[in-house]
Design a protein around this motif. Structure first.
Motif, mmCIF file in Angstrom:
data_model
loop_
_atom_site.group_PDB
_atom_site.id
_atom_site.type_symbol
_atom_site.label_atom_id
_atom_site.label_comp_id
_atom_site.label_asym_id
_atom_site.label_seq_id
_atom_site.Cartn_x
_atom_site.Cartn_y
_atom_site.Cartn_z
ATOM 1 N N ASP A 154 26.806 -32.586 4.177
ATOM 2 C CA ASP A 154 26.370 -31.265 4.622
ATOM 3 C C ASP A 154 25.450 -30.685 3.548
ATOM 4 O OD1 ASP A 154 26.143 -28.502 5.275
ATOM 5 O OD2 ASP A 154 28.013 -28.624 6.413
ATOM 6 N N CYS A 155 24.363 -30.085 3.957
ATOM 7 C CA CYS A 155 23.401 -29.576 2.975
ATOM 8 C C CYS A 155 23.783 -28.207 2.405
ATOM 9 C CB CYS A 155 22.007 -29.504 3.601
ATOM 10 S SG CYS A 155 21.279 -31.140 3.881
ATOM 11 N N HIS A 156 24.612 -27.455 3.084
ATOM 12 C CA HIS A 156 25.143 -26.175 2.610
ATOM 13 C C HIS A 156 24.086 -25.075 2.481
ATOM 14 C CE1 HIS A 156 29.081 -27.888 2.011
ATOM 15 N NE2 HIS A 156 28.585 -28.844 1.221
ATOM 16 N N LEU A 157 23.011 -25.321 1.739
ATOM 17 C CA LEU A 157 21.957 -24.314 1.631
ATOM 18 C C LEU A 157 21.231 -24.199 2.964
ATOM 19 C CD1 LEU A 157 20.440 -25.198 -1.867
ATOM 20 C CD2 LEU A 157 21.846 -23.202 -1.309
ATOM 21 N N GLU A 158 20.847 -22.969 3.299
ATOM 22 C CA GLU A 158 20.175 -22.749 4.583
ATOM 23 C C GLU A 158 18.924 -21.896 4.400
ATOM 24 O OE1 GLU A 158 22.680 -21.328 7.725
ATOM 25 O OE2 GLU A 158 24.417 -22.517 7.060
ATOM 26 N N TYR A 159 17.805 -22.517 4.560
ATOM 27 C CA TYR A 159 16.521 -21.811 4.639
ATOM 28 C C TYR A 159 15.597 -22.706 5.447
ATOM 29 C CZ TYR A 159 13.377 -18.034 3.469
ATOM 30 O OH TYR A 159 12.564 -16.932 3.564
ATOM 31 N N PHE A 160 14.877 -23.603 4.765
ATOM 32 C CA PHE A 160 14.124 -24.630 5.482
ATOM 33 C C PHE A 160 14.916 -25.939 5.547
ATOM 34 C CE2 PHE A 160 10.453 -22.161 3.571
ATOM 35 C CZ PHE A 160 10.108 -21.533 4.758
ATOM 36 N N HIS A 161 16.143 -25.922 5.053
ATOM 37 C CA HIS A 161 16.930 -27.136 4.883
ATOM 38 C C HIS A 161 17.419 -27.721 6.206
ATOM 39 C CE1 HIS A 161 17.176 -24.748 1.183
ATOM 40 N NE2 HIS A 161 17.336 -25.887 0.533
ATOM 41 N N LYS A 162 17.719 -29.014 6.159
ATOM 42 C CA LYS A 162 18.408 -29.666 7.274
ATOM 43 C C LYS A 162 19.877 -29.232 7.268
ATOM 44 C CE LYS A 162 15.916 -34.077 6.579
ATOM 45 N NZ LYS A 162 16.140 -35.509 6.252
ATOM 46 N N GLU A 163 20.547 -29.500 8.359
ATOM 47 C CA GLU A 163 21.989 -29.259 8.375
ATOM 48 C C GLU A 163 22.720 -30.349 7.605
ATOM 49 O OE1 GLU A 163 23.548 -28.746 12.267
ATOM 50 O OE2 GLU A 163 22.303 -26.996 12.730
ATOM 51 N N GLU A 227 14.886 -27.876 -2.380
ATOM 52 C CA GLU A 227 14.730 -28.188 -0.959
ATOM 53 C C GLU A 227 15.459 -29.468 -0.557
ATOM 54 O OE1 GLU A 227 13.392 -26.092 0.971
ATOM 55 O OE2 GLU A 227 12.148 -24.843 -0.341
ATOM 56 N N CYS A 228 15.486 -30.462 -1.440
ATOM 57 C CA CYS A 228 15.885 -31.813 -1.036
ATOM 58 C C CYS A 228 17.218 -32.309 -1.588
ATOM 59 C CB CYS A 228 14.798 -32.813 -1.445
ATOM 60 S SG CYS A 228 13.138 -32.391 -0.864
ATOM 61 N N GLU A 229 17.659 -31.809 -2.724
ATOM 62 C CA GLU A 229 18.851 -32.337 -3.383
ATOM 63 C C GLU A 229 20.135 -31.932 -2.642
ATOM 64 O OE1 GLU A 229 21.470 -34.127 -5.177
ATOM 65 O OE2 GLU A 229 19.576 -34.375 -6.277
ATOM 66 N N PRO A 230 20.880 -32.891 -2.081
ATOM 67 C CA PRO A 230 22.121 -32.554 -1.362
ATOM 68 C C PRO A 230 23.162 -31.871 -2.248
ATOM 69 C CG PRO A 230 21.383 -34.758 -0.775
ATOM 70 C CD PRO A 230 20.536 -34.321 -1.928
ATOM 71 N N GLY A 233 23.635 -27.869 -2.872
ATOM 72 C CA GLY A 233 24.423 -27.011 -1.991
ATOM 73 C C GLY A 233 25.782 -26.641 -2.548
ATOM 74 N N PHE A 234 26.296 -27.431 -3.510
ATOM 75 C CA PHE A 234 27.577 -27.093 -4.135
ATOM 76 C C PHE A 234 27.481 -25.780 -4.913
ATOM 77 C CE2 PHE A 234 28.290 -31.896 -4.273
ATOM 78 C CZ PHE A 234 29.102 -31.882 -3.151
ATOM 79 N N TYR A 235 26.263 -25.377 -5.223
ATOM 80 C CA TYR A 235 26.072 -24.193 -6.064
ATOM 81 C C TYR A 235 25.475 -23.021 -5.284
ATOM 82 C CZ TYR A 235 27.330 -27.421 -9.696
ATOM 83 O OH TYR A 235 28.035 -28.331 -10.450
ATOM 84 N N ARG A 236 25.745 -23.001 -3.997
ATOM 85 C CA ARG A 236 25.344 -21.844 -3.208
ATOM 86 C C ARG A 236 26.116 -20.626 -3.703
ATOM 87 N NH1 ARG A 236 26.030 -21.769 3.270
ATOM 88 N NH2 ARG A 236 27.553 -20.092 2.909
#
Length: 345
Positions: A154-163, A227-230, A233-236
């Motif tokens: 899961d990518c966690h971050l949400e802006y232009f990111h994939k799910e 943008e790309c590092e999965p 998202g741990f640091y949202r």
């Protein structure tokens, strides 16, 4: 272009002819005489039977042409200065400094620029990198050492990111380390320009002037990490168990506390040391973006009206002066100069 001196049988007026040729050569050196025929016409006995008179007439005309030329160049210079300084004047209230004036070391650069999104970490075994060349993402091992389950689904971050992270096509080159397992779409990071413009003009990293290629590359790498590092998202800042949709201060895109290798931050500082960046709020990128947004909005509401009017007026002046200069040259070449020598009564 130099005008050749003609050899004639009549040696009278040799000094005057030499003087006239000198003026012609100076004129041609200034690109005001563009064809040999123009010089020949002035030397032709039918066009100028009296060499002394022709010389005097030429002196008067040349002075006029020089003045017109200088005025034209002054007007052109004015237009160029207006065009070049317009954006600078528009952003004059946002301070610019060199990186070393804003950030004493790489630690301040990584931590202050990104508003605590990153932490300068000297223990490299538990620090992420913003760029790598290995076939396997080294950040996965770092995440495991820190207690995270990696690789993530899961990518966690949400802006232009994939799910969810996944592979990208072969033309995924700008952020190529993440090609096989990425949280970003190719279209988001297809080029440096696309990355720079993704979040609006206020986020352009070169608002204080072009950055060196070495410095700019670090901004691109940071953008690729975000943008790309999965594992990013741990640091949202507001993860799902904290996020409150009704709280206007909460969002799903902001990061906080991701440990970054100290040597990477230091390298970034060295690469950008003498480049210039926004110094608002001690170099906070988000604070700078807010300041630039205010400036840009002011400009959109009519702040550039004076600039546009000035450019239009300057262009009209240039056109008139160039036309006048062309007319003087045309009359001179026709043997009908605008300014003749005044004869004593």
């Amino acid at each position: 272009m130099m005008v050749p001196i003609h050899d004639g049988e009549d040696k009278k007026g040799t000094r005057s002819e030499t003087l006239l040729h000198t003026y012609l050569n100076v004129l041609c050196a200034d690109d005001l005489c563009t064809e040999p025929a123009g010089a020949d016409q002035l030397m032709n006995s039918r066009a100028a039977p009296d060499i002394e008179q022709a010389t005097s007439r030429f002196q008067t005309t040349y002075t006029t042409l020089r003045r017109s030329s200088c005025l034209t160049m002054d007007a052109v210079t004015f237009v160029v200065l207006v065009l070049l300084t317009g954006p600078a004047v528009q952003s004059a209230d946002v301070p610019c400094r060199t990186f070393e004036e804003i950030y004493p070391t790489g630690k301040e650069l990584c931590e202050k620029m990104w508003d605590d999104a990153f932490v300068y970490e000297t223990n490299l075994s538990v620090a992420f990198t913003m760029w790598f060349f290995e076939a396997e993402n080294p950040n996965n091992k770092v995440a495991e050492r820190l207690g995270w389950s990696s690789p993530v689904d899961d990518c966690h971050l949400e802006y232009f990111h994939k799910e969810a992270p996944g592979p990208e096509p072969d033309n995924f080159t700008e952020c190529h380390p993440w090609k096989d397992y990425s949280c970003c779409h190719q279209d988001t990071v297809s080029s440096v320009q696309k990355i720079k413009e993704a979040y609006g003009k206020e986020w352009h990293w070169d608002r204080c002037g072009p950055l060196s290629s070495a410095c700019e590359r670090f901004f691109v790498q940071e953008a690729c990490l975000y943008e790309c590092e999965p594992n990013a998202g741990f640091y949202r800042k507001f993860p799902d168990h904290v996020y409150n949709d009704s709280d206007p201060n909460h969002n799903k895109w902001q990061m906080e506390g991701m440990p970054i290798r100290a040597d990477y931050c230091d390298a970034w500082f060295r690469a950008c040391r003498y480049d210039r960046f926004c110094a608002a709020d001690s170099g906070s990128y988000s604070s700078c973006a807010r300041e630039y947004a205010k400036v840009d909005n002011t400009g959109d509401n009519g702040g550039n009206a004076g600039l546009i009017a000035g450019v239009v007026v300057a262009c009209v002046i240039v056109a008139v002066l160039i036309g006048t200069l062309g007319y003087f040259i045309f009359r001179e070449r026709k043997g009908q100069p605008v300014f003749n020598k005044l004869e004593a009564e």
